[in-house]
Motif scaffolding. Structure first.
Motif, PDB file in Angstrom:
ATOM      1  N   VAL A 151     -29.278  84.682  -4.860  1.00  0.00           N
ATOM      2  CA  VAL A 151     -29.662  84.764  -6.261  1.00  0.00           C
ATOM      3  C   VAL A 151     -30.055  83.364  -6.715  1.00  0.00           C
ATOM      4  CG1 VAL A 151     -28.971  85.390  -8.585  1.00  0.00           C
ATOM      5  CG2 VAL A 151     -28.015  86.630  -6.633  1.00  0.00           C
ATOM      6  N   ILE A 152     -31.278  83.224  -7.205  1.00  0.00           N
ATOM      7  CA  ILE A 152     -31.757  81.945  -7.723  1.00  0.00           C
ATOM      8  C   ILE A 152     -31.645  82.001  -9.241  1.00  0.00           C
ATOM      9  CG2 ILE A 152     -33.745  80.398  -7.885  1.00  0.00           C
ATOM     10  CD1 ILE A 152     -34.755  81.789  -5.264  1.00  0.00           C
ATOM     11  N   PHE A 153     -30.967  80.994  -9.820  1.00  0.00           N
ATOM     12  CA  PHE A 153     -30.790  80.966 -11.262  1.00  0.00           C
ATOM     13  C   PHE A 153     -30.598  79.538 -11.747  1.00  0.00           C
ATOM     14  CE2 PHE A 153     -26.633  81.077  -9.522  1.00  0.00           C
ATOM     15  CZ  PHE A 153     -25.714  80.661 -10.470  1.00  0.00           C
ATOM     16  N   GLU A 154     -30.528  79.342 -13.058  1.00  0.00           N
ATOM     17  CA  GLU A 154     -30.447  78.020 -13.666  1.00  0.00           C
ATOM     18  C   GLU A 154     -29.229  77.931 -14.591  1.00  0.00           C
ATOM     19  OE1 GLU A 154     -34.166  77.646 -15.706  1.00  0.00           O
ATOM     20  OE2 GLU A 154     -35.307  77.746 -13.852  1.00  0.00           O
ATOM     21  N   PRO A 155     -28.048  77.720 -14.018  1.00  0.00           N
ATOM     22  CA  PRO A 155     -26.857  77.648 -14.867  1.00  0.00           C
ATOM     23  C   PRO A 155     -26.811  76.329 -15.647  1.00  0.00           C
ATOM     24  CG  PRO A 155     -26.269  77.138 -12.612  1.00  0.00           C
ATOM     25  CD  PRO A 155     -27.728  77.536 -12.605  1.00  0.00           C
ATOM     26  N   SER A 156     -26.091  76.351 -16.758  1.00  0.00           N
ATOM     27  CA  SER A 156     -25.889  75.121 -17.535  1.00  0.00           C
ATOM     28  C   SER A 156     -24.801  74.284 -16.857  1.00  0.00           C
ATOM     29  CB  SER A 156     -25.468  75.464 -18.961  1.00  0.00           C
ATOM     30  OG  SER A 156     -24.186  76.078 -18.951  1.00  0.00           O
ATOM     31  N   GLU A 157     -24.668  73.036 -17.287  1.00  0.00           N
ATOM     32  CA  GLU A 157     -23.620  72.163 -16.739  1.00  0.00           C
ATOM     33  C   GLU A 157     -22.240  72.744 -17.009  1.00  0.00           C
ATOM     34  OE1 GLU A 157     -23.931  69.492 -14.785  1.00  0.00           O
ATOM     35  OE2 GLU A 157     -26.100  69.827 -14.803  1.00  0.00           O
ATOM     36  N   LYS A 158     -22.058  73.311 -18.193  1.00  0.00           N
ATOM     37  CA  LYS A 158     -20.775  73.923 -18.551  1.00  0.00           C
ATOM     38  C   LYS A 158     -20.460  75.100 -17.629  1.00  0.00           C
ATOM     39  CE  LYS A 158     -18.730  76.622 -22.238  1.00  0.00           C
ATOM     40  NZ  LYS A 158     -18.995  77.310 -23.461  1.00  0.00           N
ATOM     41  N   MET A 159     -21.453  75.947 -17.376  1.00  0.00           N
ATOM     42  CA  MET A 159     -21.244  77.092 -16.495  1.00  0.00           C
ATOM     43  C   MET A 159     -20.942  76.626 -15.074  1.00  0.00           C
ATOM     44  SD  MET A 159     -23.688  80.386 -15.702  1.00  0.00           S
ATOM     45  CE  MET A 159     -23.260  81.302 -17.168  1.00  0.00           C
ATOM     46  N   LEU A 160     -21.678  75.619 -14.600  1.00  0.00           N
ATOM     47  CA  LEU A 160     -21.413  75.074 -13.268  1.00  0.00           C
ATOM     48  C   LEU A 160     -19.985  74.546 -13.169  1.00  0.00           C
ATOM     49  CD1 LEU A 160     -24.658  73.147 -12.335  1.00  0.00           C
ATOM     50  CD2 LEU A 160     -23.621  75.015 -11.071  1.00  0.00           C
ATOM     51  N   GLN A 161     -19.557  73.844 -14.193  1.00  0.00           N
ATOM     52  CA  GLN A 161     -18.202  73.297 -14.183  1.00  0.00           C
ATOM     53  C   GLN A 161     -17.161  74.413 -14.173  1.00  0.00           C
ATOM     54  OE1 GLN A 161     -17.740  69.953 -13.761  1.00  0.00           O
ATOM     55  NE2 GLN A 161     -15.669  70.619 -13.322  1.00  0.00           N
ATOM     56  N   ASN A 162     -17.400  75.470 -14.941  1.00  0.00           N
ATOM     57  CA  ASN A 162     -16.474  76.612 -14.937  1.00  0.00           C
ATOM     58  C   ASN A 162     -16.443  77.291 -13.564  1.00  0.00           C
ATOM     59  OD1 ASN A 162     -15.674  76.291 -17.590  1.00  0.00           O
ATOM     60  ND2 ASN A 162     -17.113  77.812 -18.392  1.00  0.00           N
ATOM     61  N   MET A 163     -17.602  77.432 -12.922  1.00  0.00           N
ATOM     62  CA  MET A 163     -17.648  78.037 -11.593  1.00  0.00           C
ATOM     63  C   MET A 163     -16.955  77.142 -10.568  1.00  0.00           C
ATOM     64  SD  MET A 163     -21.318  79.990 -11.333  1.00  0.00           S
ATOM     65  CE  MET A 163     -22.387  78.920 -12.240  1.00  0.00           C
ATOM     66  N   TYR A 164     -17.158  75.840 -10.697  1.00  0.00           N
ATOM     67  CA  TYR A 164     -16.502  74.893  -9.786  1.00  0.00           C
ATOM     68  C   TYR A 164     -14.984  74.948  -9.974  1.00  0.00           C
ATOM     69  CZ  TYR A 164     -15.154  70.596  -7.457  1.00  0.00           C
ATOM     70  OH  TYR A 164     -14.540  69.688  -6.630  1.00  0.00           O
ATOM     71  N   ASN A 165     -14.537  75.000 -11.216  1.00  0.00           N
ATOM     72  CA  ASN A 165     -13.101  75.080 -11.480  1.00  0.00           C
ATOM     73  C   ASN A 165     -12.503  76.370 -10.936  1.00  0.00           C
ATOM     74  OD1 ASN A 165     -13.185  72.625 -12.801  1.00  0.00           O
ATOM     75  ND2 ASN A 165     -13.312  73.522 -14.836  1.00  0.00           N
TER      76      ASN A 165
END
Length: 175
Positions: A151-165
């Motif tokens: 899946v190719i998408f463009e998450p925000s920095e906040k979303m990336l941080q939540n996914m990383y956490n």
């Protein structure tokens, strides 16, 4: 963001870039509407009133064709679930895909070395990005019902941080 129930939650809306095909469709629709307006002004529909109803129906169809060319994607991440919705014409929402981080193998920036082992396996690819090359795109690689999916998408920095956490071993933020 953590909700009152303790869930991790973030959402992003991305508007798809207008393509040359969209422009061609809009130009053709404009020519048709111009032609119908010219016929109306010249009194053509006064002689054949049945065609006036047909022309109105065509104009309404053209209106919806142009409206549905506006496409936005909404990404919703909630505690390990990632949903992709398509919003068409400001009034139609359709769930396109739901994935979980249990089936996630890796989430990394497009073109990064983390994705090297997930190349030509013939899996299904979904593109929920704006298709704007200047935006940073990420690739979710996981297993789906019929094999591997990307899946190719463009998450925000906040979303990336939540996914990383949520899953630091599978989410690769740096290139």
């Amino acid at each position: 963001m953590i909700s009152s129930s303790g869930d991790i939650f973030s959402e992003v809306i991305v508007r798809r870039k207008i393509t040359p095909a969209n422009i061609v469709v809009r130009v053709i629709c404009g020519i048709i509407v111009f032609f119908l307006a010219a016929l109306f002004v010249l009194g053509f529909f006064a002689a054949l009133p049945g065609l006036f109803i047909f022309a109105v129906i065509i104009v309404v169809i053209i209106y919806f064709i142009i409206r549905f060319q506006k496409v936005e994607y909404e990404y919703i991440f909630t505690s390990g679930d990632l949903d992709f919705d398509q919003l068409s014409g400001d009034f139609r929402r359709k769930r396109k895909l739901s994935v979980t981080f249990e089936s996630l193998e890796v989430l990394a920036p497009e073109g990064s070395h983390w994705l090297d082992g997930y190349g030509g396996d013939g899996g299904k690819t979904y593109d929920f990005s704006s298709r704007d090359k200047s935006k940073k795109r990420y690739v979710y690689v996981g297993s789906g019902n019929n094999g591997r999916i990307k899946v190719i998408f463009e998450p925000s920095e906040k979303m990336l941080q939540n996914m990383y956490n949520y899953s630091p071993s599978k989410v690769k933020i740096e290139g």
